[in-house]
Design a protein around this motif. Structure first.
Motif, PDB file in Angstrom:
ATOM      1  N   ALA A 215       0.748  -1.229   0.062  1.00 43.27           N
ATOM      2  CA  ALA A 215       0.026  -0.085   0.029  1.00 43.27           C
ATOM      3  C   ALA A 215       0.637   1.146   0.167  1.00 43.27           C
ATOM      4  N   ALA A 216       2.009   1.004   0.794  1.00 42.42           N
ATOM      5  CA  ALA A 216       2.958   2.258   0.730  1.00 42.42           C
ATOM      6  C   ALA A 216       3.350   2.707  -0.411  1.00 42.42           C
ATOM      7  N   HIS A 217       3.993   1.614  -1.157  1.00 47.13           N
ATOM      8  CA  HIS A 217       4.192   1.576  -2.577  1.00 47.13           C
ATOM      9  C   HIS A 217       3.424   2.191  -3.447  1.00 47.13           C
ATOM     10  N   LEU A 218       2.268   1.736  -3.604  1.00 46.96           N
ATOM     11  CA  LEU A 218       1.351   2.195  -4.449  1.00 46.96           C
ATOM     12  C   LEU A 218       0.846   3.653  -4.032  1.00 46.96           C
ATOM     13  N   GLN A 219       0.996   4.097  -2.733  1.00 48.05           N
ATOM     14  CA  GLN A 219       0.708   5.362  -2.586  1.00 48.05           C
ATOM     15  C   GLN A 219       1.833   6.398  -3.038  1.00 48.05           C
ATOM     16  N   ARG A 220       3.002   5.878  -2.957  1.00 50.03           N
ATOM     17  CA  ARG A 220       4.273   6.823  -3.499  1.00 50.03           C
ATOM     18  C   ARG A 220       4.044   6.732  -4.922  1.00 50.03           C
ATOM     19  N   LEU A 221       3.645   5.557  -5.549  1.00 47.84           N
ATOM     20  CA  LEU A 221       3.632   5.350  -7.194  1.00 47.84           C
ATOM     21  C   LEU A 221       2.455   6.584  -7.530  1.00 47.84           C
ATOM     22  N   ALA A 222       1.510   6.494  -6.950  1.00 47.13           N
ATOM     23  CA  ALA A 222       0.159   7.473  -7.045  1.00 47.13           C
ATOM     24  C   ALA A 222       0.560   8.993  -6.964  1.00 47.13           C
ATOM     25  N   GLN A 223       1.352   9.229  -5.836  1.00 52.86           N
ATOM     26  CA  GLN A 223       1.910  10.477  -5.639  1.00 52.86           C
ATOM     27  C   GLN A 223       2.725  10.955  -6.799  1.00 52.86           C
ATOM     28  N   LEU A 224       3.893  10.015  -7.252  1.00 57.24           N
ATOM     29  CA  LEU A 224       4.640  10.318  -8.346  1.00 57.24           C
ATOM     30  C   LEU A 224       4.029  10.668  -9.429  1.00 57.24           C
ATOM     31  N   ILE A 225       2.673   9.885  -9.898  1.00 59.12           N
ATOM     32  CA  ILE A 225       2.041   9.911 -11.122  1.00 59.12           C
ATOM     33  C   ILE A 225       1.360  11.195 -11.119  1.00 59.12           C
ATOM     34  N   ILE A 226       0.695  11.428  -9.942  1.00 59.97           N
ATOM     35  CA  ILE A 226       0.068  12.739  -9.689  1.00 59.97           C
ATOM     36  C   ILE A 226       0.952  14.113 -10.027  1.00 59.97           C
ATOM     37  N   GLU A 227       1.993  13.953  -9.372  1.00 60.57           N
ATOM     38  CA  GLU A 227       2.955  15.132  -9.554  1.00 60.57           C
ATOM     39  C   GLU A 227       3.318  15.384 -10.896  1.00 60.57           C
ATOM     40  N   ARG A 228       3.711  14.191 -11.638  1.00 57.85           N
ATOM     41  CA  ARG A 228       4.007  14.505 -13.043  1.00 57.85           C
ATOM     42  C   ARG A 228       3.228  14.533 -14.079  1.00 57.85           C
ATOM     43  N   MET A 229       1.651  14.431 -13.627  1.00 56.91           N
ATOM     44  CA  MET A 229       0.591  14.876 -14.609  1.00 56.91           C
ATOM     45  C   MET A 229       0.634  16.228 -15.313  1.00 56.91           C
ATOM     46  N   GLY A 230       0.250  16.139 -16.553  1.00 57.97           N
ATOM     47  CA  GLY A 230       0.169  17.354 -17.146  1.00 57.97           C
ATOM     48  C   GLY A 230      -1.363  18.119 -16.795  1.00 57.97           C
ATOM     49  N   THR A 231      -2.327  17.226 -16.238  1.00 56.87           N
ATOM     50  CA  THR A 231      -3.595  17.892 -15.752  1.00 56.87           C
ATOM     51  C   THR A 231      -3.191  18.376 -14.355  1.00 56.87           C
ATOM     52  N   GLY A 232      -3.866  19.505 -13.958  1.00 55.87           N
ATOM     53  CA  GLY A 232      -3.640  19.928 -12.749  1.00 55.87           C
ATOM     54  C   GLY A 232      -4.345  19.162 -11.638  1.00 55.87           C
ATOM     55  N   VAL A 233      -4.191  18.834 -10.627  1.00 60.84           N
ATOM     56  CA  VAL A 233      -4.771  18.319  -9.568  1.00 60.84           C
ATOM     57  C   VAL A 233      -4.794  18.996  -8.374  1.00 60.84           C
ATOM     58  N   LEU A 234      -6.109  19.308  -7.696  1.00 55.91           N
ATOM     59  CA  LEU A 234      -6.094  20.007  -6.452  1.00 55.91           C
ATOM     60  C   LEU A 234      -7.359  19.306  -5.593  1.00 55.91           C
ATOM     61  N   VAL A 235      -6.956  19.052  -4.408  1.00 56.88           N
ATOM     62  CA  VAL A 235      -7.895  18.533  -3.453  1.00 56.88           C
ATOM     63  C   VAL A 235      -8.197  19.541  -2.283  1.00 56.88           C
ATOM     64  N   MET A 236      -9.191  20.156  -2.297  1.00 57.79           N
ATOM     65  CA  MET A 236      -9.900  21.109  -1.199  1.00 57.79           C
ATOM     66  C   MET A 236     -10.373  20.373  -0.042  1.00 57.79           C
ATOM     67  N   GLY A 237      -9.887  20.506   1.198  1.00 60.86           N
ATOM     68  CA  GLY A 237     -10.468  20.065   2.207  1.00 60.86           C
ATOM     69  C   GLY A 237     -11.818  20.668   2.608  1.00 60.86           C
ATOM     70  N   PRO A 238     -12.581  19.983   3.794  1.00 58.60           N
ATOM     71  CA  PRO A 238     -13.776  20.598   4.235  1.00 58.60           C
ATOM     72  C   PRO A 238     -13.622  21.908   4.755  1.00 58.60           C
ATOM     73  N   THR A 239     -12.664  22.448   5.115  1.00 59.96           N
ATOM     74  CA  THR A 239     -12.568  23.784   5.611  1.00 59.96           C
ATOM     75  C   THR A 239     -12.215  24.652   4.702  1.00 59.96           C
ATOM     76  N   GLY A 240     -11.815  24.374   3.737  1.00 60.54           N
ATOM     77  CA  GLY A 240     -11.482  25.130   2.494  1.00 60.54           C
ATOM     78  C   GLY A 240      -9.727  25.405   2.312  1.00 60.54           C
ATOM     79  N   GLN A 241      -9.007  24.518   2.912  1.00 64.26           N
ATOM     80  CA  GLN A 241      -7.717  24.587   2.799  1.00 64.26           C
ATOM     81  C   GLN A 241      -7.085  23.430   1.829  1.00 64.26           C
ATOM     82  N   PRO A 242      -6.239  23.855   0.823  1.00 66.07           N
ATOM     83  CA  PRO A 242      -5.847  22.734  -0.061  1.00 66.07           C
ATOM     84  C   PRO A 242      -5.229  21.547   0.606  1.00 66.07           C
ATOM     85  N   GLU A 243      -5.588  20.222   0.283  1.00 68.16           N
ATOM     86  CA  GLU A 243      -4.678  19.131   1.029  1.00 68.16           C
ATOM     87  C   GLU A 243      -3.789  18.690   0.037  1.00 68.16           C
ATOM     88  N   LEU A 244      -3.916  18.739  -1.353  1.00 69.16           N
ATOM     89  CA  LEU A 244      -2.869  18.359  -2.125  1.00 69.16           C
ATOM     90  C   LEU A 244      -2.976  19.152  -3.354  1.00 69.16           C
TER      91      LEU A 244
END
Length: 526
Positions: free
Chosen positions: A196-225
């Motif tokens: 699971a940790a390996h898949l999480q690191r892999l997902a983070q690397l893929i998200i970071e290298r994506m050409g599409t912007g990815v933004l996760v906004m938390g319930p309080t309005g603060q960016p989580e990712l």
């Protein structure tokens, strides 16, 4: 290989917490036995047959356990199975001596062997734990046989010793079975955790290298990712001081409150039109919002490229037919202008014919250049030295009134681009800057500055002029092909410049510079 190493480590250095508890328990039992021996509680039960043997054995056992506890603390409770086996053998010997000195199994000390052998069944493998259970059983039975032969015991003591041996084997077997099951479950859980940790690191690397912007906004309005593409597309709107009132957060709140369409259009800080796609992420602490950020003009540009490619192929196929009559018209106009019988008004008309013929020919050349443009070959350059050489060559071929001012950093600044294509971009932008400065102030002046923007994480190049800038109503059209507000160009210059920048993974847009001048900014790849 990693799994095998982990299994070996588990078998050699396992159950650190259990070892710590076991060491404290052994020392406590030794001290309790000494305390009972010296008090009235154990009178006639503990040490009744051989008081000195019980005393000396308890004292030695206490000192041994105290030293064992200190040793374990120094080793961080990481010891091998051999050391555990030696300690367990000492426990069996000590309790046999205590049982003998207390008159046999009637003292109840035999059940302490049950606890120690149970701990051993968890810490050791199946064969070793069975060996020590058999050793304790044989020891107890042998001790009672000796007492029976010597006249100190009865046949009932033999039965009690046998029952204790059976209980030892049953308990050790049951605990060993449970220990193996628990150990296997722990190994599987550990493997799944690493996966699971390996898949999480892999997902983070893929998200970071994506050409599409990815933004996760938390319930309080603060960016989580936020990945790199989202930072590049949203720019200033992600800063802490401007996030509360940013149009991004307003769009997210509107989508949450109204449950409207999952898509929205947003005007970016750098002239881009952004396409936002919303999705809900549910978790226990509240619902977050996943936002995909894309440059909405990509699809329009793709369609525009297809249109221009078709136009380029069409122009290439009919260029010969266009140029032949165009050349004849231009040549006839030149010959006509040389006639001595031509009136002054007719000379003006022939100049218009020649000038417009050259413009049509330039349009054909530009469109053909779009259709056959080669792919870029980006290489790393010291942009300061490269730009100095480029402007030196540019100034050598320009008129004397042109003034191009350079503002370069003191330290070398690297950027990756195709030098020939980027030279065409800078030349085009400089020509535009000189022209608009001349229209606004009467002087052909351009200013070029290069710097590193730490907020954007990239090198930027500004080409500034003294003009009023691009009007607001033309902001979305200035980079479209064939769009022009004057009559001197074909309207393809800025479009070609942006196309060449994108070929080099750079971005070109219009903005106001830091000193509030009209500016075309080239943002190089990160």
């Amino acid at each position: 290989m990693s799994s095998a190493n982990d299994t070996s480590t588990t078998s050699s250095f396992q159950h650190h917490e259990l070892l710590r508890i076991c060491a404290i328990y052994r020392l406590s039992i030794a001290l309790v036995l000494l305390g009972i021996f010296y008090s009235d509680i154990g009178a006639g039960a503990l040490g009744d047959t051989a008081p000195l043997l019980f005393l000396y054995t308890s004292v030695v056992y206490s000192l041994l356990n105290f030293g064992w506890l200190i040793f374990l603390r120094q080793q961080a409770y990481q010891v091998g199975t051999g050391q555990i086996g030696i300690i367990l053998a000492c426990d069996i010997l000590v309790f046999l001596l205590l049982i003998e000195s207390s008159g046999g199994l009637n003292s109840g000390l035999g059940y302490l062997l049950l606890i120690n052998c149970s701990i051993g069944s968890i810490l050791l493998d199946r064969r070793m734990s069975a060996f020590f259970a058999a050793l304790a059983s044989l020891g107890v039975i042998g001790l009672e046989l000796y007492n029976l032969i010597s006249g100190k015991g009865t046949s009932q003591d033999i039965v009690a010793a046998g029952s204790l041996g059976l209980l030892l084997f049953a308990t050790v077997s049951a605990l060993q079975y449970l220990s193996v099951r628990i150990r296997s479950a722990n190994i599987r859980a550990d493997q799944q955790s690493r996966q699971a940790a390996h898949l999480q690191r892999l997902a983070q690397l893929i998200i970071e290298r994506m050409g599409t912007g990815v933004l996760v906004m938390g319930p309080t309005g603060q960016p989580e990712l936020i990945n790199q593409a989202a930072r590049r597309l949203l720019g200033e709107q992600l800063h802490a001081e401007s996030l509360a009132g940013s149009s991004v957060l307003q769009s997210i709140r509107q989508w949450r409150d109204t449950k409207g369409p999952d898509t929205s259009l947003l005007q970016g800080d750098n002239g881009r039109e952004l396409h936002l796609n919303f999705a809900k992420l549910e978790h226990e602490s509240g619902n977050s919002t996943l936002v995909f950020v894309e440059d909405n003009r990509k699809l329009a540009e793709a369609a525009q490229k297809l249109k221009l490619a078709s136009l380029g192929h069409l122009t290439a196929s009919i260029a010969h037919e266009i140029r032949n009559p165009l050349s004849a018209i231009s040549h006839a106009a030149q010959l006509l202008s040389e006639s001595s019988q031509l009136a002054e008004e007719d000379h003006y008309l022939t100049e218009i014919i020649c000038r417009q013929s050259q413009r049509v020919n330039q349009i054909v050349e530009n469109v053909m250049q779009l259709s056959r443009r080669r792919a870029g070959d980006p290489q790393e350059h010291d942009i300061s030295s490269w730009l100095q050489q480029l402007i030196q060559d540019y100034s050598a071929g320009s008129i004397g009134a042109d003034q191009v001012e350079l503002d370069l950093p003191e330290n070398p600044l690297k950027a990756r681009f195709d030098s020939a294509q980027m030279a065409q971009v800078i030349t085009n932008l400089t020509d535009n800057a000189l022209h608009h400065s001349q229209v606004a102030s009467g002087k052909r002046h351009a200013s070029i500055s290069v710097y590193y923007n730490p907020e954007r994480g990239c090198t930027q190049l500004d080409v500034k002029d003294q003009g009023s800038g691009v009007p607001q109503e033309h902001q979305d059209k200035v980079f479209e092909p064939f769009f022009t507000t004057g009559n001197r160009g074909s309207g393809l210059g800025l479009y070609i410049a942006r196309e060449l920048c994108e070929t080099n993974q750079a971005n070109l847009y219009h903005c106001r510079s830091r000193d509030d001048m009209s500016c075309f900014r080239v943002e190089f790849a990160h």
